[in-house]
Design a protein around this motif. Sequence first.
Motif, short mmCIF file in Angstrom:
data_model
loop_
_atom_site.label_atom_id
_atom_site.label_comp_id
_atom_site.label_asym_id
_atom_site.label_seq_id
_atom_site.Cartn_x
_atom_site.Cartn_y
_atom_site.Cartn_z
N ALA A 33 0.83 -1.21 0.00
CA ALA A 33 0.00 0.00 0.00
C ALA A 33 0.86 1.25 0.00
CB ALA A 33 -0.94 -0.01 1.21
N GLY A 34 1.75 1.32 -1.00
CA GLY A 34 2.52 2.54 -1.22
C GLY A 34 1.83 3.42 -2.25
N PRO A 35 2.42 4.57 -2.59
CA PRO A 35 1.76 5.48 -3.53
C PRO A 35 1.42 4.86 -4.88
CG PRO A 35 3.53 6.61 -2.37
CD PRO A 35 3.64 5.16 -2.00
N GLY A 36 2.30 4.02 -5.42
CA GLY A 36 2.04 3.44 -6.73
C GLY A 36 0.86 2.49 -6.72
N GLY A 37 0.85 1.55 -5.78
CA GLY A 37 -0.25 0.60 -5.70
C GLY A 37 -1.58 1.26 -5.40
N LEU A 38 -1.56 2.24 -4.48
CA LEU A 38 -2.80 2.93 -4.12
C LEU A 38 -3.34 3.75 -5.28
CD1 LEU A 38 -1.81 4.03 -0.51
CD2 LEU A 38 -3.52 2.30 -1.11
N HIS A 39 -2.44 4.44 -6.00
CA HIS A 39 -2.89 5.26 -7.12
C HIS A 39 -3.49 4.40 -8.22
CE1 HIS A 39 -1.92 8.69 -10.16
NE2 HIS A 39 -3.18 8.70 -9.77
N PHE A 40 -2.84 3.26 -8.51
CA PHE A 40 -3.40 2.36 -9.52
C PHE A 40 -4.79 1.87 -9.10
CE2 PHE A 40 -3.92 -2.04 -11.11
CZ PHE A 40 -4.08 -1.74 -12.46
N ALA A 41 -4.94 1.51 -7.83
CA ALA A 41 -6.24 1.05 -7.33
C ALA A 41 -7.31 2.11 -7.53
CB ALA A 41 -6.12 0.67 -5.85
N ALA A 42 -6.95 3.36 -7.21
CA ALA A 42 -7.92 4.46 -7.34
C ALA A 42 -8.33 4.67 -8.79
CB ALA A 42 -7.31 5.74 -6.76
N LEU A 43 -7.36 4.67 -9.69
CA LEU A 43 -7.67 4.89 -11.11
C LEU A 43 -8.59 3.81 -11.66
CD1 LEU A 43 -4.07 5.91 -12.27
CD2 LEU A 43 -6.08 7.41 -12.30
N MET A 44 -8.28 2.56 -11.32
CA MET A 44 -9.09 1.46 -11.84
C MET A 44 -10.49 1.47 -11.25
SD MET A 44 -7.32 -0.20 -14.12
CE MET A 44 -8.13 -1.80 -14.27
N LYS A 45 -10.61 1.72 -9.96
CA LYS A 45 -11.91 1.68 -9.30
C LYS A 45 -12.79 2.85 -9.75
CE LYS A 45 -14.61 -0.29 -6.19
NZ LYS A 45 -15.11 -1.67 -6.34
N ARG A 46 -12.19 4.01 -9.94
CA ARG A 46 -12.97 5.16 -10.37
C ARG A 46 -13.47 4.96 -11.81
NH1 ARG A 46 -9.77 10.39 -9.68
NH2 ARG A 46 -9.05 9.86 -11.77
N HIS A 47 -12.62 4.33 -12.63
CA HIS A 47 -13.00 4.09 -14.02
C HIS A 47 -14.13 3.07 -14.12
CE1 HIS A 47 -12.54 3.75 -18.34
NE2 HIS A 47 -12.46 2.44 -18.22
N ASN A 48 -14.05 2.04 -13.28
CA ASN A 48 -15.07 0.99 -13.31
C ASN A 48 -15.32 0.50 -11.88
OD1 ASN A 48 -16.68 -1.24 -13.63
ND2 ASN A 48 -15.52 -2.10 -15.35
N PRO A 49 -16.35 1.03 -11.23
CA PRO A 49 -16.62 0.66 -9.83
C PRO A 49 -16.90 -0.83 -9.62
CG PRO A 49 -17.80 2.66 -10.44
CD PRO A 49 -17.24 2.10 -11.70
N SER A 50 -17.16 -1.58 -10.69
CA SER A 50 -17.44 -3.01 -10.52
C SER A 50 -16.18 -3.83 -10.28
CB SER A 50 -18.18 -3.56 -11.75
OG SER A 50 -17.33 -3.59 -12.89
N HIS A 51 -14.99 -3.24 -10.54
CA HIS A 51 -13.75 -3.96 -10.24
C HIS A 51 -13.69 -4.28 -8.75
CE1 HIS A 51 -12.19 -3.53 -14.21
NE2 HIS A 51 -11.83 -2.26 -14.12
N LYS A 52 -13.27 -5.49 -8.44
CA LYS A 52 -13.04 -5.88 -7.04
C LYS A 52 -11.54 -5.75 -6.75
CE LYS A 52 -16.96 -9.08 -6.98
NZ LYS A 52 -17.40 -10.49 -6.81
N ILE A 53 -11.20 -4.76 -5.96
CA ILE A 53 -9.78 -4.44 -5.75
C ILE A 53 -9.45 -4.51 -4.27
CG2 ILE A 53 -7.96 -2.74 -6.11
CD1 ILE A 53 -9.66 -1.52 -8.35
N THR A 54 -8.42 -5.28 -3.94
CA THR A 54 -7.93 -5.38 -2.57
C THR A 54 -6.44 -5.05 -2.54
OG1 THR A 54 -9.54 -7.11 -2.06
CG2 THR A 54 -7.70 -6.85 -0.53
N VAL A 55 -6.05 -4.22 -1.59
CA VAL A 55 -4.65 -3.85 -1.38
C VAL A 55 -4.21 -4.45 -0.05
CG1 VAL A 55 -2.98 -1.99 -1.19
CG2 VAL A 55 -5.02 -1.68 -2.63
N TYR A 56 -3.09 -5.18 -0.06
CA TYR A 56 -2.58 -5.81 1.15
C TYR A 56 -1.31 -5.08 1.62
CZ TYR A 56 -5.64 -9.61 -0.29
OH TYR A 56 -6.73 -10.35 -0.67
N GLU A 57 -1.30 -4.69 2.88
CA GLU A 57 -0.17 -3.98 3.46
C GLU A 57 0.29 -4.70 4.73
OE1 GLU A 57 2.85 -1.99 4.57
OE2 GLU A 57 1.91 -1.48 2.64
N ARG A 58 1.56 -5.03 4.77
CA ARG A 58 2.06 -5.80 5.92
C ARG A 58 2.16 -4.98 7.20
NH1 ARG A 58 8.53 -6.69 4.66
NH2 ARG A 58 9.11 -4.49 4.60
#
Length: 381
Positions: A8-33
């Motif tokens: 859950a760094g800036p790159g992974g979080l930004h990609f998650a945001a872009l994909m989810k905003r573009h298509n809210p039906s995407h199921k996206i999970t970010v794992y942070e240790r």
Amino acid sequence: MQIEIVGAGPGGLHFAALMKRHNPSHKITVYERNPRHATWGFGVVFSDRALEFLRKDDEALFQHLNPHLESWPEITIVHNDTRIPIAGNGFASIGRLELLTLLYDYVEQLGVNIVFDTEITKLSQLGDADLIVGANGAASWIRSENEAAFGTTTDWRPNKFIWYGTSKAFNSLTLTFRETAAGVFCAHHYRYKPDMSTFLVEVEEATWRRAGFDSMSPEDTIAYCEKVFAKDLEGHPIVSNHSYWRNFPVIWNERWSSSNVVLLGDALRTAHFSIGSGTRLAMEDAIALFKALVEKNNDIRSGLQRFQELRLPPMRKIWQAANTSIAWYEKMDELVPKLSPIEFAYSYMTRTGRIDHAEMRKQDPKLAAAFEALHPEMVNQ
């Protein structure tokens, strides 16, 4: 599409945001240790050009972050006791934890699930994901366990650095070089909030050994660095956050994906902190991956291939510039005593080859003129 992101760094979080905003039906999970409120380091820095890329490609995120940034219009080079401000170099900074907290809130509002305190150690833990994103940093196990598939090379550079903070709030991004009996010490420092600054100390390996850091306690190491930079700190303490001496790994991957697994950010490639582009590169990776997948209608194989095609040319230029910058810092013990303050500042600004004398005239006419006074042969260039 089911997307699993490790890190859950800036790159992974930004990609998650872009994909989810573009298509809210995407199921996206970010794992942070790590826990939600834990992070290493102190601040991160963006050039004004980096902020422009973010504004162009993600106006909503830019507006979300911009009110929290510290900014300044120039950088400063300190050659022992001579300070040389250099115009035309706008930068902005923010605390790393504050940046991550803002990104957590941003992606969660979009419906992305972030799972903290969770260590993913094998890909099978991620189930039947359509896409797995390795955004878990320079020490990425996803990359290191699959080096043959990614075509990974790692070059550990000899300089030593340690990432500190200080309560001294500096007025600009500053590179301070001081000669000592042990050798040259460099501090990379900048304010990231009104009462705190990043304060990264870098030395050549021979200087590190002469100073005795190889057998020095953390407390004595801080005291030693406070003494070297006493004039700059003005009585303010150096602050540790699990800080320790490290070497920088120059990481490159010939292939950015394998099957449905793709790398982002420092897991993909590292860029030396001296060009202030690590966070920018990770977020640009995210934008390029998002655009490639959209262009290919979320077809994973062709989308990942397109990602590398789109991103490789601009990213390689910055990566090569960062490596040239590393080599310059590895000659600090030679350059600082040999060059005058003006020559040294000029050498710093032109070290990567991306700025020539003509560009230096445009960027900072005063520095260019001062250099020409010492080197008349440059007047007609």
